[in-house]
Design an enzyme around this catalytic site. Structure first.
Site, mmCIF file in Angstrom:
data_model
loop_
_atom_site.group_PDB
_atom_site.id
_atom_site.type_symbol
_atom_site.label_atom_id
_atom_site.label_comp_id
_atom_site.label_asym_id
_atom_site.label_seq_id
_atom_site.Cartn_x
_atom_site.Cartn_y
_atom_site.Cartn_z
ATOM 1 N N CYS A 3 0.864 -1.184 0.000
ATOM 2 C CA CYS A 3 0.000 0.000 0.000
ATOM 3 C C CYS A 3 0.897 1.230 0.000
ATOM 4 O O CYS A 3 1.701 1.414 0.921
ATOM 5 C CB CYS A 3 -0.904 -0.006 1.224
ATOM 6 S SG CYS A 3 -1.748 1.552 1.503
ATOM 7 N N CYS A 6 0.597 3.338 3.154
ATOM 8 C CA CYS A 6 1.288 2.733 4.312
ATOM 9 C C CYS A 6 2.796 2.978 4.197
ATOM 10 O O CYS A 6 3.463 3.246 5.210
ATOM 11 C CB CYS A 6 0.998 1.244 4.386
ATOM 12 S SG CYS A 6 -0.658 0.852 5.015
ATOM 13 N N ASP A 29 -0.783 16.372 -1.806
ATOM 14 C CA ASP A 29 -1.085 15.468 -2.916
ATOM 15 C C ASP A 29 -0.053 15.662 -4.023
ATOM 16 O O ASP A 29 0.335 16.788 -4.347
ATOM 17 C CB ASP A 29 -2.498 15.743 -3.449
ATOM 18 C CG ASP A 29 -3.008 14.633 -4.336
ATOM 19 O OD1 ASP A 29 -3.927 13.912 -3.928
ATOM 20 O OD2 ASP A 29 -2.476 14.489 -5.472
ATOM 21 N N HIS A 45 -4.055 1.050 8.480
ATOM 22 C CA HIS A 45 -4.605 0.801 7.142
ATOM 23 C C HIS A 45 -6.090 0.483 7.219
ATOM 24 O O HIS A 45 -6.496 -0.510 7.810
ATOM 25 C CB HIS A 45 -3.886 -0.356 6.439
ATOM 26 C CG HIS A 45 -4.403 -0.552 5.038
ATOM 27 N ND1 HIS A 45 -3.882 0.108 3.947
ATOM 28 C CD2 HIS A 45 -5.438 -1.285 4.562
ATOM 29 C CE1 HIS A 45 -4.563 -0.223 2.870
ATOM 30 N NE2 HIS A 45 -5.512 -1.072 3.211
ATOM 31 N N ASN A 85 -13.060 9.660 -1.959
ATOM 32 C CA ASN A 85 -13.544 8.801 -3.029
ATOM 33 C C ASN A 85 -13.573 7.368 -2.523
ATOM 34 O O ASN A 85 -12.583 6.892 -1.964
ATOM 35 C CB ASN A 85 -12.630 8.920 -4.257
ATOM 36 C CG ASN A 85 -12.666 10.310 -4.847
ATOM 37 O OD1 ASN A 85 -13.736 10.906 -4.972
ATOM 38 N ND2 ASN A 85 -11.508 10.847 -5.195
ATOM 39 N N THR A 93 -8.300 5.600 -6.389
ATOM 40 C CA THR A 93 -7.113 4.961 -6.987
ATOM 41 C C THR A 93 -6.181 4.382 -5.938
ATOM 42 O O THR A 93 -5.417 3.463 -6.242
ATOM 43 C CB THR A 93 -6.328 5.958 -7.859
ATOM 44 O OG1 THR A 93 -5.955 7.081 -7.060
ATOM 45 C CG2 THR A 93 -7.167 6.420 -9.041
ATOM 46 N N HIS A 96 -6.322 3.069 0.488
ATOM 47 C CA HIS A 96 -6.052 3.374 1.898
ATOM 48 C C HIS A 96 -6.898 4.613 2.160
ATOM 49 O O HIS A 96 -6.730 5.633 1.478
ATOM 50 C CB HIS A 96 -4.552 3.643 2.099
ATOM 51 C CG HIS A 96 -4.132 3.931 3.508
ATOM 52 N ND1 HIS A 96 -3.082 3.262 4.123
ATOM 53 C CD2 HIS A 96 -4.574 4.834 4.414
ATOM 54 C CE1 HIS A 96 -2.910 3.728 5.350
ATOM 55 N NE2 HIS A 96 -3.797 4.697 5.549
ATOM 56 N N HIS A 98 -8.535 7.908 2.679
ATOM 57 C CA HIS A 98 -7.944 9.242 2.689
ATOM 58 C C HIS A 98 -9.013 10.285 2.427
ATOM 59 O O HIS A 98 -9.988 10.035 1.723
ATOM 60 C CB HIS A 98 -6.799 9.363 1.674
ATOM 61 C CG HIS A 98 -7.163 8.972 0.277
ATOM 62 N ND1 HIS A 98 -7.242 7.666 -0.129
ATOM 63 C CD2 HIS A 98 -7.466 9.723 -0.810
ATOM 64 C CE1 HIS A 98 -7.565 7.619 -1.411
ATOM 65 N NE2 HIS A 98 -7.725 8.854 -1.851
ATOM 66 N N HIS A 100 -9.346 14.120 1.003
ATOM 67 C CA HIS A 100 -8.729 15.239 0.296
ATOM 68 C C HIS A 100 -9.215 16.541 0.934
ATOM 69 O O HIS A 100 -10.420 16.710 1.148
ATOM 70 C CB HIS A 100 -9.173 15.269 -1.165
ATOM 71 C CG HIS A 100 -8.815 14.066 -1.978
ATOM 72 N ND1 HIS A 100 -7.785 14.069 -2.890
ATOM 73 C CD2 HIS A 100 -9.349 12.823 -2.031
ATOM 74 C CE1 HIS A 100 -7.724 12.884 -3.486
ATOM 75 N NE2 HIS A 100 -8.660 12.103 -2.991
HETATM 76 P P1 DGP Z 1 -8.126 8.997 -4.985
HETATM 77 O O1 DGP Z 1 -8.487 9.178 -6.417
HETATM 78 O O2 DGP Z 1 -9.168 9.614 -4.084
HETATM 79 O O3 DGP Z 1 -7.796 7.574 -4.621
HETATM 80 O O4 DGP Z 1 -6.823 9.879 -4.782
HETATM 81 C C1 DGP Z 1 -5.547 9.401 -4.537
HETATM 82 C C2 DGP Z 1 -4.657 10.603 -4.513
HETATM 83 O O5 DGP Z 1 -3.380 10.178 -4.062
HETATM 84 C C3 DGP Z 1 -4.436 11.268 -5.859
HETATM 85 O O6 DGP Z 1 -4.954 12.596 -5.800
HETATM 86 C C4 DGP Z 1 -2.937 11.288 -6.058
HETATM 87 C C5 DGP Z 1 -2.395 10.951 -4.694
HETATM 88 N N1 DGP Z 1 -1.191 10.151 -4.700
HETATM 89 C C6 DGP Z 1 -1.025 8.934 -5.283
HETATM 90 N N2 DGP Z 1 0.221 8.475 -5.076
HETATM 91 C C7 DGP Z 1 0.854 9.420 -4.324
HETATM 92 C C8 DGP Z 1 2.160 9.513 -3.783
HETATM 93 O O7 DGP Z 1 3.018 8.630 -3.928
HETATM 94 N N3 DGP Z 1 2.454 10.645 -3.076
HETATM 95 C C9 DGP Z 1 1.533 11.642 -2.877
HETATM 96 N N4 DGP Z 1 1.921 12.713 -2.186
HETATM 97 N N5 DGP Z 1 0.286 11.577 -3.363
HETATM 98 C C10 DGP Z 1 -0.057 10.480 -4.090
#
Ligand code: DGP
Length: 112
Positions: A3, A6, A29, A45, A85, A93, A96, A98, A100
């Site tokens: 993950c 994680c 992000d 997690h 989401n 995507t 885990h 989260h 925003h």
């Molecule tokens: P979601 O579509 O809600 O699952 O958004 C996942 C968000 O995670 C997306 O806006 C981009 C962010 N993201 C993905 N990988 C990484 C990473 O390695 N580092 C950071 N800082 N953000 C990430």
């Protein structure tokens, strides 16, 4: 577990820390959709909103106590949006849980 969030919590993948305590981590992000775009996650997690139960929901309450503190520290005085989401149709995507935080401009009212 494979993950990425994680791994971010563990410091194995670098991130820009915005806030941290024993339960919660917040970071910027990687693909910002607004001038301020922060992700707030439980260190434990949980896959998504679907995994919130009476046994673990205290961390979610804590996240929602922390979010206004982050918003104030980021000077989001005009307001901000909190989004989670959940699942494929919502475009989740990273699996885990989260939240925003989006702000720093007048956000579109489009919801779907
Ligand atoms: P979601 O579509 O809600 O699952 O958004 C996942 C968000 O995670 C997306 O806006 C981009 C962010 N993201 C993905 N990988 C990484 C990473 O390695 N580092 C950071 N800082 N953000 C990430």
């Amino acid at each position: 577990m494979d993950c990425i969030f994680c791994k971010i919590v563990a410091g194995e993948i670098p991130s820009t820390t915005v806030y941290e305590d024993e339960l919660v981590y917040a970071f910027r992000d990687i693909n910002p959709m607004a001038p301020t775009h922060i992700l707030v996650i439980p260190k434990e997690h949980l896959g998504s909103v679907n995994d919130i139960t009476p046994y673990n929901s205290a961390v979610v309450a804590h996240i929602f106590e922390v979010i206004p503190q982050i918003a104030a520290a980021e000077n989001l005085t005009g307001g901000y949006r909190v989004v989670s989401n959940c699942g494929q149709d919502a475009g989740q995507t990273v699996h885990h849980l989260h939240f925003h935080i989006l702000g720093g401009k007048e956000l579109s009212l489009q919801m779907a």
